[in-house]
Design a protein around this motif. Structure first.
Motif, PDB file in Angstrom:
ATOM      1  N   LEU A 370       0.851  -1.196   0.000  1.00  0.00           N
ATOM      2  CA  LEU A 370       0.000   0.000   0.000  1.00  0.00           C
ATOM      3  C   LEU A 370       0.881   1.238   0.000  1.00  0.00           C
ATOM      4  O   LEU A 370       1.965   1.239   0.597  1.00  0.00           O
ATOM      5  CB  LEU A 370      -0.878  -0.005   1.254  1.00  0.00           C
ATOM      6  N   LEU A 401      -2.664  -4.819   3.990  1.00  0.00           N
ATOM      7  CA  LEU A 401      -3.120  -5.166   2.645  1.00  0.00           C
ATOM      8  C   LEU A 401      -3.800  -6.541   2.634  1.00  0.00           C
ATOM      9  O   LEU A 401      -4.867  -6.720   2.026  1.00  0.00           O
ATOM     10  CB  LEU A 401      -1.940  -5.153   1.666  1.00  0.00           C
ATOM     11  N   THR A 415      -4.464  -0.918  -4.731  1.00  0.00           N
ATOM     12  CA  THR A 415      -3.890  -0.468  -3.450  1.00  0.00           C
ATOM     13  C   THR A 415      -3.973   1.047  -3.284  1.00  0.00           C
ATOM     14  O   THR A 415      -4.125   1.550  -2.171  1.00  0.00           O
ATOM     15  CB  THR A 415      -2.419  -0.917  -3.344  1.00  0.00           C
TER      16      THR A 415
END
Length: 891
Positions: A370, A401, A415
């Motif tokens: 991310l 994540l 993301t």
């Protein structure tokens, strides 16, 4: 004080309804009472005194495993279970006895217990683990009427919901004591609402139910906010952001990171907008903001010259090590070794340079990371979803994540949009545009793990002791620590003050007064009040901590007044006779006094006149002392030293002479009183600390060195020294680091009071640091040796890796010398007069039985023991030597 009474009353009403139902007993009280009954019995005085203590505790922990997991994170119990399998029973028994010793303050007991068990985890479990808040479970099981389970998250939630100030403390022990005070008024309100006396289980259950309700509300909250957010935002990032990421990857392909030049990497260069760091910081700002200064990149171009962090030797060294770290992170990610990323980043890019660790990975591997690089932000988002943050920045990033992808609501998200939603809807208290935490100048990249551990420990305590077998690098690590620990302050400390204090420290009162008069720009006569204000005397006062300066000056002036003075009638004078007083009560140097300064203090006076700003060194703030069997209090703190007086009778007089520890304290205290919290740090290194009688050497200082007993601290303490009678305390800016060889004396023999006041850090052999020499795998060789030594003696008598370090790859002679002159003599000492076991360790090739001929046997008669086997070392050369070593390594 409860500020949000409405919210508190709502929580109270909900809990009362719950407590009056059958669910309360089933869901809350039953398992907590079960834990208290089972674990409490295993921690009673009778159980602790039992020879079966450890096995009983293991069984109790097994029976309560589910209960413990309900009260803490499951990994905490799992780590504790591993600890119970490895820790010696006597060690654990002693720790629990100290924890339950009610005559000692609770906060001190908790802090000592956690510190000791955390150190044990590294020693016995061989991992950096934490006991965490299991200590509150132990206390609650032993004394359920006084203590109760502690979990920070439920307290934080209650404070936020009800508008109560969070109970705080500088240490975990202080936090727990504050927590006990925090729940008292809550318990009083609970008594009133229940219509009966509540116990601490009721109070903890009340806090827990509020926490669960809060989590449920948060869960529904993020789902509602996500629906709202999706009305105006897509699940996939805009095309221009995807193109921006592709542009970065095209400019700086991960396969060619190791080819970057300084001009291509750094900020501040002529074409800085084309540099790697510019693109990380500004060119891809929409893909994750880093913030902070150029220092976070390790090396950058200033207005006229290159600049780099202190941990590097040069711009070229900085770039080489940074590229190596980035390449290692990329390779580990490509190979799926996500659990190694934090370690690689910590070792190669420093402890807090999170943006430099994480942002390149999020750009190169957008499906794996991310675009967020803050420890605090990641912890906040994980908490939102009911998860507890694990590890450092890259572990937390991957953890979050994975959690988001497990939720069906985030299916189809990339993301970038995941993070956009979280930041838009649940912005952390620390805003994204605030600077990232600055690089820690005290922690270097590519330094040994032991040194990093020592740097980390020194942030929490001022007293550390490194222990382990010989040759594990304890002394080397401490000396390296001095460089890393003290170097950052060299450029910011007042070198003039440091030099003046160093010069003054060796002087006596009368010498400083004489120097002050000499250096006064031609002034000849002085009132005592004028001398009091002299800068030199003021520095000396801080150095000596004189309570009444006027009295000290009057006494010294009169004691050293010339014998034929017409204005001073003081009888107990002693040489040198330097001063006289006129009718106006003004003091001056006599002719003899002037000569004394010129002869005895001339060089010092010249140095004091010519003090200018100059470069300081680590040695200006560090002293090293090695303890030995005859080392005494008088050498360490203070003692009496004979001197011959300069009067007509030339009598012997005894003067109080400060030892190395008092001198260090005086220097550190003088600067601390002048500069407060900004004062530079001082370091005293005590090598071989266990070779002296520590209780006698330290005396009353055992108490004074404690962190909270230092001058200016919460529980400041001083002591009256026995020789000088001076009031003495230890300043907070003095750090003490000791080393001890466990093969010389077991750590168990150390004075218990000293063990409680030092944080222990074990250093064991690291064979993996060794390379092959002349075809011999020294890693395998040392590992085999140490396994045999441990089996026959103990782990404290292993051989350290430093014995075999530094031998060139093809240096057979160097290996031969080290083996026969360093390794074997140490083993002979370990197995003195025990040839059988020495032969088992070294193998048949290096030891041969000493044959006694028949004539000698006959001559010795009954004194000869035919059953005793004596051995002597076989001196092997060349191929036979290598063959024997190879056989030993491969056996």
């Amino acid at each position: 004080m409860i500020k949000n009474e409405t919210a508190f009353q709502k929580s109270l009403e909900d809990f009362i309804a719950y407590a009056q139902s059958d669910l309360y007993e089933k869901e809350e009280r039953h398992y907590k009472e079960h834990l208290i009954n089972i674990l409490g019995a295993a921690l009673s005085d009778e159980a602790l005194a039992s020879p079966d203590f450890l096995s009983v505790l293991k069984e109790a922990a097994r029976k309560c495993s589910g209960d413990i997991n309900n009260l803490t994170h499951w990994t905490t119990y799992d780590d504790f279970k591993k600890y119970l399998e490895t820790v010696p029973a006597e060690r654990l028994r002693g720790l629990f006895q100290e924890l339950f010793e009610e005559s000692v303050d609770l906060d001190e007991r908790i802090d000592d217990f956690q510190s000791e068990t955390d150190a044990d985890y590294e020693k016995y479990v061989a991992k950096k683990k934490r006991m965490r808040w299991l200590v509150s479970i132990f206390l609650s099981a032993r004394y359920p009427d006084r203590y109760i389970f502690y979990r920070p998250s439920i307290i934080e939630g209650a404070c936020q919901d009800w508008g109560i100030d969070l109970p705080k403390g500088k240490t975990n022990g202080a936090k727990y004591v504050a927590y006990l005070g925090f729940i008292k008024p809550i318990q009083a309100r609970l008594n009133e609402a229940l219509g009966r006396a509540s116990d601490l289980i009721d109070v903890q259950s009340f806090l827990w139910k509020n926490y669960l309700a809060r989590k449920a509300n948060a869960a529904s909250s993020w789902r509602d906010k996500l629906k709202e957010w999706l009305q105006s935002n897509p699940e996939r990032m805009p095309a221009e952001l995807a193109q921006l990421r592709e542009e970065f990857v095209r400019r700086f392909p991960k396969e060619r990171l190791d080819e970057l030049t300084l001009e291509q990497y750094a900020l501040g260069v002529d074409n800085y907008r084309d540099s790697f760091c510019y693109w990380l910081e500004f060119g891809t700002k929409e893909l994750g903001h880093m913030g902070g200064t150029a220092k976070k990149f390790g090396v950058w171009k200033g207005k006229q010259e290159w600049r780099w962090n202190d941990m590097y030797k040069s711009p070229e060294d900085a770039l080489a090590r940074i590229k190596k770290g980035l390449t290692a992170l990329v390779e580990a990610t490509e190979q799926g070794r996500f659990d190694e990323l934090d370690r690689i980043g910590r070792e190669q890019l420093g402890q807090v340079r999170y943006g430099l660790r994480a942002k390149p990975l999020s750009l190169y591997f957008p499906d794996e990371f991310l675009p967020t690089y803050s420890l605090e932000h990641l912890a906040s988002f994980l908490k939102l979803f009911g998860a507890e943050a694990q590890g450092e920045v890259l572990t937390r990033n991957h953890q979050l994540l994975k959690l988001l992808r497990s939720l069906p609501e985030f299916e189809g998200f990339d993301t970038q949009q995941m993070m956009m939603f979280l930041y838009d809807s649940f912005p952390p208290s620390k805003k994204m545009d605030e600077p990232e935490e600055e690089p820690d100048e005290e922690v270097s990249v590519n330094i040994p793990e032991e040194l990093q551990r020592l740097m980390s420990v020194s942030k929490r305590t001022r007293n550390v002791l490194l222990y382990g077998p010989p040759g594990t690098g304890k002394t080397y690590t401490v000396r390296q620590f001095a460089q890393h620990f003290l170097r950052p302050q060299l450029s910011t400390s007042d070198s003039v003050r440091q030099r003046r204090i160093a010069l003054l420290q060796t002087l006596k009162w009368y010498q400083v007064i004489a120097l002050a008069m000499t250096l006064s720009d031609g002034k000849q006569y002085f009132k005592v009040n004028e001398l009091k204000m002299d800068a030199l005397i003021q520095d000396y006062v801080q150095l000596k901590s004189a309570a009444k300066l006027s009295n000290a000056l009057w006494a010294q002036l009169q004691i050293h007044t010339k014998l034929d003075s017409k204005t001073v009638s003081y009888k107990n004078r002693s040489g040198p006779f330097l001063f006289d007083k006129n009718e106006d009560s003004e003091w001056s140097l006599t002719e003899e006094g002037g000569e004394y300064v010129e002869v005895a203090l001339g060089e010092t006076a010249t140095q004091l006149r010519n003090l200018t700003m100059s470069e300081l060194t680590v040695e200006d703030f560090c002293e090293v002392v090695t303890f030995h069997q005859s080392f005494a209090y008088e050498e360490f703190v203070e003692g009496l030293k004979p001197t011959i007086t300069e009067d007509e009778d030339a009598n012997i007089r005894y003067e109080v002479t400060p030892g190395i520890f008092r001198r260090m304290c005086e220097r550190a205290e003088a600067v601390w009183r002048a500069e407060g919290d900004k004062a530079p740090k001082y370091l005293l290194i005590i090598d071989e600390i266990n070779r002296a009688n520590i209780a006698k050497v330290l005396g009353e200082l055992i108490t004074l060195i404690e962190d909270d007993k230092r001058l200016g601290q919460a529980n400041e303490m001083t002591a009256r020294l026995p020789y000088s009678g001076d009031e003495f305390g230890v300043p907070p800016n003095l750090y003490i680091v000791g080393t001890m060889n466990t093969a010389d004396r077991s750590i168990a023999l150390l004075d218990l009071a000293l063990r409680r006041r030092f944080t222990f850090m074990e250093m064991m052999p690291q064979p993996s640091l060794l390379k092959a020499v002349a075809g011999i795998d020294l890693n395998r060789l040392l590992t085999k040796l140490n396994r045999r030594i441990t089996a026959l003696l103990d782990r404290d008598h292993q051989i350290g890796h430093s014995y075999l370090l530094g031998i060139d790859e093809n240096d057979l002679d160097g290996l031969h010398f080290t083996w026969y002159h360093r390794v074997i003599p140490l083993l002979q000492e370990y197995f003195y007069n025990d040839g059988e076991r020495l032969k088992v360790v070294l193998g048949d090739e290096f030891l041969q039985r000493l044959e006694i001929d028949a004539a000698t046997q006959a001559a010795l008669g009954n004194l000869y023991d035919a059953e005793q086997s004596d051995y002597e070392i076989t001196l092997l050369q060349a191929e036979s030597f290598l063959k024997a070593l190879r056989s030993l390594a491969e056996s």
